[in-house]
Every structure is written in structure tokens, then in C-alpha cells.
Motif scaffolding. Structure first.
Motif: not given
Lengths: 300, 417, 325
Positions: A97, A105, A108-109, A112-113, A115-116, A119, C255, C259, C290-291, C293-295, C297-298, C301-302, C305-306
Motif C-alpha cells: 500500500r 512512510m 513508519l509502517i 508499527a510492525v 512494535l506489534i 508485544d 514519526f 504522522m 506497543g501493540l 500504538l502499532g495498530l 499507527i498502522l 498510515a494506511l 497515507r499522509r
């Protein structure tokens, strides 16, 4: 700096043999991780900052498979296959994507991965470190070659890594799919225009990259500690190897990884305090004098 | 899943208490004015075990206090926070616990770097704080760094160095070990403890010479080049301050080179249950300090605490940090009772020189030393590993009289007194 | 643009800045939550740092992965000057700017020769090198333990920054002043040449812009602003720690930019606020931040996309001022 200790070492066969094998084992495992990183960059121009996480998950998967089956090789295979699948999913649902988006960007993705996954590992395997332990077939005393100490397990690891690396090199160099991959690295639009399914190709590249990192994690699991976040230091070292060897160059990664392993094994005797700083200086010098790395094609 | 366990435990105790006594008004009142205690540690990353096993030490004590009417008649409400091991986060979390969450007391289970950051906040805010995990000696030994309302319930590095030096010197004399190598993590704690250990070792065994020193990075995945370097030096004995995951990797990789048969090995951090049980193929005959073991001190009370810990914590093993944290909150409980308030200065005055009963001591008591705010008389000793439970045998306890004497000398040498 | 309009815009910005400081100065009287003050202090520090990085990333098209070295250099130089020498705080402040500028000239001269991902990697290597120097030079920096023992003489013009409220107002003033200066920089002719280099380096050179000189200048300027952020952080934590000069700190700024929005001047500041808020709120709620925050952020971002501000600007039909398309 202890030049005399270093001189002593390189002039006695026992020290030379021991330190060389120890440098090789560190280098070869690093090569497997870095090879995936450089392959993905070469073809997709994506810097996979989650690559250390691939390595971590591969090690944990191998650990679990080993616990269930009792077989080390099944464990390694499980780590490799699992991460190949993970690589495909990662590419398909996330990285795809942001092709063409800003490199930040993508960063950043990946972050995030990381981090996830750190955990998730903590939830599934616990916050404590895990040790696989040496598989029974390798619980043998070390060999003595020319007075140097060489563990048979490490000889096996070096051989297996070489086989994997060699297989990768042959696949890229001789097969049709290898040619397509190399062509895509050179000119993706042309490959696409020729009617080749680049979508599938990109999945394949991520699968290979993931498998390499997963295999490395699995191979190293008997002697390394498994902790959430263990991928970070591997990631940094892989970056150094990738940059020095030339981003996108598998052969360059092999040579750079072995050199890095040898610098570490002999550096710890000759100049123990500043081996890390030296790596960064080497990285800077190479980037400035030849940005494409020692063995990469001239890009800039 | 375990994140919710603390909350769950709390709820369960409250439910049990209310069902048992039907004293709803009391509980309602207690809940209306709970005594909040801020607890910060590392719950993420490679040493998340620090956080989880510290909480494992705190929470049963909090439940016990709450089940018996609370502290000063108020129910304790712990507020757990993760600093991720970053000093600037540790400082922020400490301030926030006091300023925003209204915590009246702090229990700090940070590693040393975080503890130093918390120390500055405590100095600013004047709140009472007990460091329950930081072992770096200077935190309380150096009068420039000491804070009036900050205390330490953890072991102190120099105590371990003294006992280790005394014990190792004995072994060195008996087995004629003169050529020593060291291998410790390359950061302040590793370098300090190694230097202190060698100092005391050479004090008692003057023949000892250091033939090789290695400083691997903290969290380094591979120690192979360090191990081969040690083998090249052919020492008779090896000292290592590595711990937890790093130690486990070091032992597994050392086994590949049959290192543990080639020399006598001294590892102070070996005697902790997660390491002893986590390391596969544990070599026999490693000399180690006892960090926490149910068999040292070998009393029924210690064994009972161990069983209770595992029952309350998902059958996990308690760590060295668990007993340090349990001791921290017990000291805090006693001092707050004595002071009759949670005021920083008042509780600090009550804590100075306070002695409480403790299962983590060979004499049954531990004391918070008044002059430098650090714990003494806790169980400290060295033994030898065996591959099966109880893992560490022939534990020889340290002598606190001797420790105090040598510690004072060490302090004088460092200009701390 | 007519000079009159430029002047009006400058005054409008200054007015907005003063208003912000004034509002922030009164808030504690209404809401006595000290955590809010802590938040503003940390936010000022990180927002300055992130905005300074965006001078490189968003306006010049130079993606640095090692900008944190100047943030860290700011914390260490400032804390060392305060602890080791007897100079007053403003003097230490100015000296730190000088030290950072000199270092940035040397580092920049090497780094700006490279482009794209190679620039990113060489800046990263530079930061890691500086970090390993900080770790190994224990005598000066305290090694991994950092500079402990607090920062003495924390006063500016008789105002004691040891008091939280004063530090809070001080960092708000520094933030606003820093943002105004940076805003001014990107709106001058110099700022225009930055964007020209970003959009087409060859054309910019063709039009008579000395590309290397412009790049080096903006590299040094952004480093100096980053070190200001570092100094605020140093005051907040009463010292300096190696984590503040390590690689992840660069990641934090990156980031925040991504963001908040690369193409908007205030994007990085908004991104900083989002990230800090997320961090503070999520770490309170769950151990598995982490879990979470990661979700989040995803999803960001997705989904967008900006950056947030870029997204809003585009929705409102405007074109973002900077940014890499």
C-alpha cells in the motif's frame, strides 16, 4: 589498541584457526539476514526496517517447533517457512500500500510492525528470555584442528549457511526466475511491460527475504537467547553489512558479513574498545567514497 | 493477559473482603479515599521480566495489607507504569505519578539508569521513594547523589563484590587459581562490579593476576569471539558479571566450546531462578552468588513465601527483584505506620535505621541503614551449581560484620565519607 | 509576493505566537494539573526537534535518519557547560548553539554529498558514531549512566527555571520563538531555493543556485534548532542521557513528521502532540502499549497515507506548502 596481542594471534595456528571459525560463524548468520534485506532493497527499493523482527519471529517459531517435535532441523525449517509466509502477508497487506510513497512512510509502517510483533512475542512466549538448548545430536565435544578449538555444530552451521547462500546465488544467476528478479531490480517498468506478473514477483521476493531471516533465527536459536526486541541489534548490523557490501548486492553482503565477523573476532583481541565505532567509520567512508558499496553497481 | 492480573487480584480481594464481612460502608469509604502508591518499572523490551517479577513481589503484599484493613485505614491502590527503560521516560513517569495521579509514595523498580533519573525527581518533589531494583552502589553511597527521601531496598553492588571477593579468594587459594580472566557487559554496572570484585579478590588473594578482560555489549546476540578470546588466554578462572538473557546465551555458547570444563567459573548473577531454570544444559560446578533461592536462607518461612509467590503469579519463578520489591513495600508499610502519615520527611525519619522481620535474611531481620539509606543484613552468599533443583548447593553465607568493615574502607577510598 | 503582504504575514504569525504563549501562561491558573505543564515542556522540546528535521525532509527533500545526533548534542553540550563551567544559563545556551553549528558544518559537509537513501544511511552512521563516542567517553559524558547530579544555576534573567511553572512558560516561549524563526526561514528567498532543490536539483543548479551551499546552510540551521529542543529536554530531565542521542530519538522525530504531515509547516508539531498524547494515554491503559500504538499507527498510515495536517489541507482543497509527492 594491543597490536602485539593481535600479532601473536595471527602468527599462532591455534589462535588463527579458533578466531577465524568464530568470525565465520558470526559472519555467516549475519549474511543470511543481510541477504534478505539487500534482496528486498535491490528489487523493490524498500528498506525493510522490520527485518530484525523477521529474524526474531523465526527464532521463536523454531524454538516452539523444536519443543513440539524435538527435531532441530524441523525447527529451522519451521522458522524459515513461517517467515516466508509472514513476508508474503507483510508485503501484501502493508508494504504494497505504500509503494511509491515517501521512504519515511515505509519506515513508519515497519516501525508499527516492530512494535506489534515485540508485544505479540511477549504475549505468546512471555517477557522472560527463552533458550532452546543444544539439540542432543550436537552435544559433542569440540574438535581440535591445528591446535585451534572448532565446535562441530558451528562447522555445520557454516556449511548450511553457505549452502543456502549458494543456492540463492545460483537461483538468481542461472534460473529464469532469477533473471526476472534481476531484471526487475534493474528496470521494473520494463519487466511489467513484458507481461510479467510483478505483483507475484514482489511477494516472492519478500517470501525469500523472510525465509532467509527466519532460517538465520532458527539456526542460531540453540546458542542465542530469545527475547522480545532481540531483532534490533541484528538489524543495525545487517544495515552495516548491506551498506558496505552494496545495497542490492548479494555477493557484496556475503563478503561484507564475513569481513565484519572477522573484524569482530580479531578486533576483540587487537582493539577491544572501539570495534563498534570502527564499523560506523567504515560505513561512513564507504558511503562517501563509493555510495553504492564495495560491490554494488554505481547508482548515484 | 497478565496485565490484567493485578486488577483481577485486586477485584478478587475486594470481593472476598466484602463477601466475608459484609462491611460495605467501610469498603466504600476506604475506596473513596484510597492511598495511591506509584510503582514504576520496565514492562517492555528485553528486560520486561524486571517489571513483571517486581509486580509479582509487590502485589501479594498490597493484597495482604488491603485484606487486613489497609494502611492507615486506607486501601492501597497501586498505579503501575512502564518507563521502557528510558531515563527521560522514568523521570516523566515519576513526576506524573505524583503530580497527576496523586500518588503519595513511590516504589521504584527501575534499573540503575532509570533510578538515577527518578532520584532527581524525588529530590525535587520531596516525596518518599524506595528504589527496589537498582544495585549501583553510588546511588546511595555517594553523598552527592543521595536524596533525603530516597532509600534502597535492593542489594548494593559493593556488598556482592565483597562477599564474592572473600569467597572467590578462598576458592582461589584452595585450588591455586592465579590466572584470572573477566568477561562483563560493557556499561557502568558491569565495569564497576568487575573492578570492585577484582579489588576485593586481590585484597584476599594477592597472587591473583588478570590475564584477559573482555567487554561484550549489553544484549549482544553472539559472544563467540569473546569466548574464543578467553580460551586463547588459557586462564584458570573466569569471572563474569553477565546476567539474564546475555548470561544464558554466554553459557550456551561457552558449552559449545567446552569452556566450563577448562576453567573455574565465577558468576554472581547465576543464582537466580529464571537463569537456573532457563539455561538448558546447565554446567555443574559454577561458583555463583545467591540472588534469590527458596533454599537460602533454608527456612520454612522462605519456602512458604516462594510457594505463595508462584501461586499468586501464574506459577512463574520469583526473581532477585521480587524479594527486593517485597522487602521495599514491607519497609514502606512499617515506616508509614510508625510515622502515622505519608509525608516524605516523616516517613523518611521513620525509615532511617528501621529494622523489620524478613524471610530474606539469615538472621530473620533486615535493616534500613540510617547513614546511607541502603538495606543491610539481607541474605547474601555464594554456592556451587548442580544441573538439577535446587541448582545451587553448599551455599556459604557472607558475614555482615566483615561486609560493613570493608564497605567503610571502600567508601573512604572513594571519598564518600 | 509584495513586501507589504509579507510584513503583514510576519506580524500575524508573531501575534498568533504571543497569543499562544499568553493562553498557555494562564492555563495553569484554571487547570492546576501539573502533568499538563510537563506535557507542554516535553512537547516544546520534541516539536522544535521535529520541525527542524522537516526543514530537511519536507522542504529540501533530504531524509535524514540521524538528526537526533544534534538533539543529543544539544542536551550533552548544554548539561556539560552548566555542570562543568560556571557560565550562566543564557551563555551556555548560546555556546551550545555554536558547538552544534560547528559540528553540523563538519558533519554536513560530508553528508550532503550524498542523496536519497544514501544520505539517510550516512547520517544514521554519523549518529551511531557519535552515540558510541558518548558511550565510551565515560570521563566526560558519564557513559551509559549519562550526566547525573542535576543542572545547577537554572535561572534566566532572575527567573528560576527549577520551578515547574517557570520552565513551562520558558519552553513555551522558546517553542514559539523557534517556530516563528523557522517559519520565517522557509518563507524567504532561501526557503524558495530549498523547495526548488527538493523538486529538481538539476534545474535549481541551472538557475544559478549553489546547491551544496544551500544544502549545507539548511543542514546547519536545522541542527541548531534541533539542539534548542535538546536543551529544553536537558532542563526537563535535569541532565543528559545516552538514550537522548541514540538512534530511536531520530525515529521519534521522523514519526512525528510523517504522522503530522510533511507538507505543512505545523505538521511536525501536530504529529509530536499526537505521538506524545498516544504514548501517555496508551501507556496508562495497557502494558501492551506497543501493540496498541502499532495498530493505531498502522490505521493512520494506511488510512490516510499522509500526515494529519496534509490530509486536512487536501480535504479543504488547498495544496500543501511543502512535501514530497
Amino acid at each position: 589498541m594491543d597490536a602485539s596481542a593481535l600479532l601473536d594471534c595471527v602468527t599462532t595456528s591455534s589462535c588463527l584457526v579458533t578466531q577465524t571459525t568464530s568470525g565465520l560463524i558470526v559472519g555467516m548468520l549475519l549474511f543470511l539476514v543481510a541477504a534478505g534485506l539487500t534482496l528486498i532493497f535491490g528489487v523493490l527499493k524498500i528498506v525493510n526496517f522490520a527485518h530484525g523482527t523477521f529474524y526474531m519471529l523465526g527464532a521463536y517459531l523454531a524454538y516452539t517447533v523444536f519443543q513440539i517435535t524435538g527435531s532441530y532441523w524441523l525447527g529451522v525449517l519451521g522458522g524459515g517457512l513461517g517467515m516466508a509466509l509472514f513476508g508474503v502477508l507483510f508485503e501484501r497487506f502493508l508494504i504494497r500500500r505504500v509503494y511509491g510513497a515517501n521512504v519515511l512512510m515505509q519506515l513508519l509502517i515497519c516501525y508499527a510492525v516492530v512494535l506489534i510483533c515485540d508485544d505479540l512475542v511477549k504475549i505468546v512466549w512471555g517477557p522472560d528470555f527463552r533458550a532452546m538448548g543444544m539439540p542432543p545430536e550436537f552435544q559433542v565435544p569440540p574438535l581440535f584442528i591445528l591446535g585451534g578449538v572448532v565446535p562441530p555444530f558451528y562447522l555445520v552451521l557454516i556449511a548450511v549457511s553457505l549452502l543456502i547462500g549458494g543456492g540463492l546465488g545460483l537461483t538468481l544467476g542461472l534460473t529464469k526466475i532469477g533473471k526476472i528478479v534481476r531484471a526487475a531490480a534493474h528496470n521494473p517498468d520494463m519487466v511489467s511491460a513484458l507481461g510479467i506478473n510483478t505483483t507475484l514477483l514482489y511477494s516472492l521476493v519478500f517470501a525469500a527475504g523472510g525465509a532467509l531471516a527466519g532460517l538465520a533465527g532458527g539456526l542460531a536459536a540453540p546458542v542465542r537467547s530469545l527475547t522480545p526486541g532481540m531483532g534490533f541489534s541484528i538489524l543495525i548490523e545487517s544495515f552495516i553489512v548491506t551498506v558496505i557490501g552494496g545495497m542490492g548486492s548479494i555477493g557484496g553482503a556475503l563478503i561484507a558479513a564475513v569481513v565484519l565477523g572477522l573484524i569482530r573476532s580479531f578486533g576483540t583481541i587487537g582493539f577491544p574498545q572501539f570495534t563498534e565505532g570502527l564499523m560506523y567509520i567504515a560505513m561512513i567512508i564507504i558511503l562517501v567514497s563509493k555510495p553504492s558499496g564495495l560491490f554494488g553497481k554505481e547508482i548515484v | 493477559m497478565r496485565a490484567n492480573q493485578a486488577a483481577l487480584l485486586n477485584r478478587r480481594t475486594v470481593l472476598a473482603a466484602s463477601a466475608g464481612s459484609l462491611a460495605m460502608p467501610f469498603i466504600a469509604r476506604a475506596q473513596a479515599n484510597p492511598l495511591k502508591i506509584g510503582i514504576q518499572s520496565i514492562f517492555s523490551g528485553p528486560i520486561a521480566l524486571l517489571g513483571t517479577s517486581s509486580r509479582g513481589g509487590f502485589q501479594p503484599e498490597i493484597d495482604r495489607i488491603n485484606a487486613t484493613g489497609g494502611l492507615l485505614g486506607r486501601q492501597i491502590q497501586p498505579v503501575y507504569r512502564d518507563s521502557k527503560g528510558q531515563p527521560q521516560e522514568a523521570a516523566r513517569v515519576a513526576r506524573e505519578l505524583v503530580n497527576t495521579d496523586g500518588c503519595e509514595l513511590l516504589l521504584d523498580a527501575e534499573a540503575s539508569s532509570g533510578a538515577f533519573a527518578v532520584q532527581e525527581v524525588v529530590r525535587d518533589l520531596g516525596v518518599l521513594c524506595i528504589h527496589c531494583a537498582a544495585e549501583t552502589s553510588s546511588l546511595t553511597a555517594d553523598p552527592k547523589l543521595r536524596a533525603p527521601t530516597a532509600f534502597r531496598s535492593a542489594r548494593q553492588g559493593v556488598h556482592d563484590a565483597i562477599v564474592g571477593g572473600v569467597h572467590s579468594a578462598k576458592v582461589a587459594e584452595a585450588k591455586k587459581l592465579t590466572k584470572w580472566a573477566t568477561c562483563s557487559p560493557d556499561y557502568a554496572f558491569g565495569r564497576d562490579t568487575t573492578a570492585q570484585f577484582l579489588e576485593f579478590l586481590k585484597h584476599f588473594a594477592p597472587n591473583v593476576e588478570t590475564v584477559s578482560q573482555s567487554w561484550p555489549k549489553l544484549g549482544q546476540p553472539d559472544f563467540t569471539e569473546v569466548i574464543t578470546k578467553i580460551l586463547q588466554a588459557r586462564p584458570q578462572a573466569l569471572y563474569s558479571a553477565l546476567y539474564a538473557g546475555d548470561l544464558s546465551a554466554f553459557i550456551n555458547q561457552g558449552n559449545v566450546y567446552a569452556m566450563f570444563g577448562a576453567m573455574e567459573v565465577f558468576v554472581p548473577a547465576m543464582g537466580d531462578l529464571p537463569v537456573l531454570t532457563g539455561v538448558k544444559n546447565l554446567p555443574a560446578g559454577i561458583q555463583s552468588a545467591c540472588r534469590y533461592l527458596p533454599a537460602f536462607p533454608d527456612t520454612a518461612a522462605n519456602e512458604a513465601w516462594y510457594e505463595a509467590y508462584r501461586k499468586a503469579n501464574n506459577n512463574d519463578y520469583p526473581t532477585n527483584w521480587s524479594w527486593e520489591c517485597a522487602t521495599g513495600i514491607r519497609l514502606m508499610e512499617a515506616a508509614v505506620k510508625k510515622a502515622g502519615s505519608t509525608d516524605g520527611k516523616g516517613v523518611a525519619a521513620a525509615l532511617e535505621g528501621l529494622t523489620i522481620d524478613s524471610v530474606f535474611s539469615t538472621t530473620g531481620k533486615v535493616t534500613m541503614r540510617a547513614e546511607d539509606h541502603t538495606l543491610i543484613d539481607y541474605a547474601i552468599g555464594w554456592g556451587t551449581t548442580i544441573p538439577k533443583a535446587p541448582f545451587l548447593t553448599a551455599i556459604e553465607p557472607g558475614d555482615w560484620g566483615q561486609i560493613a568493615e570493608l564497605e567503610t574502607e571502600w567508601k573512604k577510598k572513594n571519598g564518600y565519607v | 509576493m509584495a513586501s507589504g503582504m509579507v510584513r503583514t504575514r510576519i506580524w500575524r504569525d508573531i501575534l498568533a505566537g504571543c497569543l499562544l504563549v499568553a493562553v498557555l501562561a494562564i492555563v495553569p491558573a484554571l487547570i492546576p494539573a501539573r502533568a499538563f505543564q510537563d506535557f507542554v515542556i516535553r512537547c516544546s522540546s520534541m516539536a522544535l526537534f521535529a520541525t527542524s528535521l522537516n526543514l530537511l525532509v519536507g522542504y529540501t527533500g533530504l531524509s535524514s535518519f540521524g538528526h537526533g545526533m544534534f538533539f543529543g548534542l544539544g542536551t550533552y553540550s548544554f548539561a556539560l557547560l552548566m555542570q562543568r563551567t560556571g557560565v550562566a544559563l543564557p551563555v551556555a545556551f548560546l555556546l551550545t548553539l555554536l558547538i552544534t553549528a560547528v559540528t553540523a558544518v563538519a558533519v554536513g559537509a560530508i553528508c550532503i554529498r550524498l542523496r536519497l537513501i544514501y544520505f539517510a544511511f550516512v547520517t544514521l552512521a554519523m549518529q551511531m558514531l557519535l552515540h558510541s563516542v558518548v558511550i565510551s567517553w565515560v570521563g566526560l559524558t558519564g557513559g551509559d549512566q549519562g550526566l547525573m547530579g542535576g543542572i545547577p544555576r537554572r535561572s534566566v534573567l532572575g527567573v528560576d527555571l527549577g520551578l515547574q511553572y517557570n520552565l513551562y512558560v520558558f519552553s513555551a516561549v522558546v517553542l514559539v520563538a523557534g517556530l516563528l524563526l523557522m517559519r520565517h526561514i522557509v518563507n524567504t528567498a532561501f526557503g524558495t531555493s530549498l523547495r526548488m532543490i527538493r523538486d529538481n536539483e538539476v534545474r535549481a543548479a541551472f538557475l544559478g543556485i549553489v546547491v551544496w551551499r544551500v544544502k549545507l546552510t539548511v543542514f546547519v540551521l536545522s541542527a541548531v534548532f534541533a539542539s534548542v529542543g535538546g536543551m529544553v529536554m536537558s532542563l526537563f530531565v535535569s541532565g543528559a542521557y545516552p538514550e537522548l542521542i541514540n538512534w530511536p530519538i531520530s525515529g521519534d522525530a521522523i514519526f512525528a513528521i510523517v504522522m503530522g504531515g510533511i507538507g505543512s509547516f505545523l505538521g511536525p508539531a501536530v504529529g509530536t502532540m499526537i505521538l506524545l498524547l498516544l504514548n501517555d494515554v496508551v501507556t496508562r491503559q495497557t502494558e501492551y502499549y506497543g501493540l496498541a500504538l502499532g495498530l493505531i499507527i498502522l490505521a493512520f498510515a494506511l488510512g490516510l497515507r499522509r500526515g494529519v495536517l496534509d490530509f486536512i489541507t487536501e480535504r479543504l482543497g488547498g495544496r500543501p506548502a511543502g512535501g514530497i509527492s
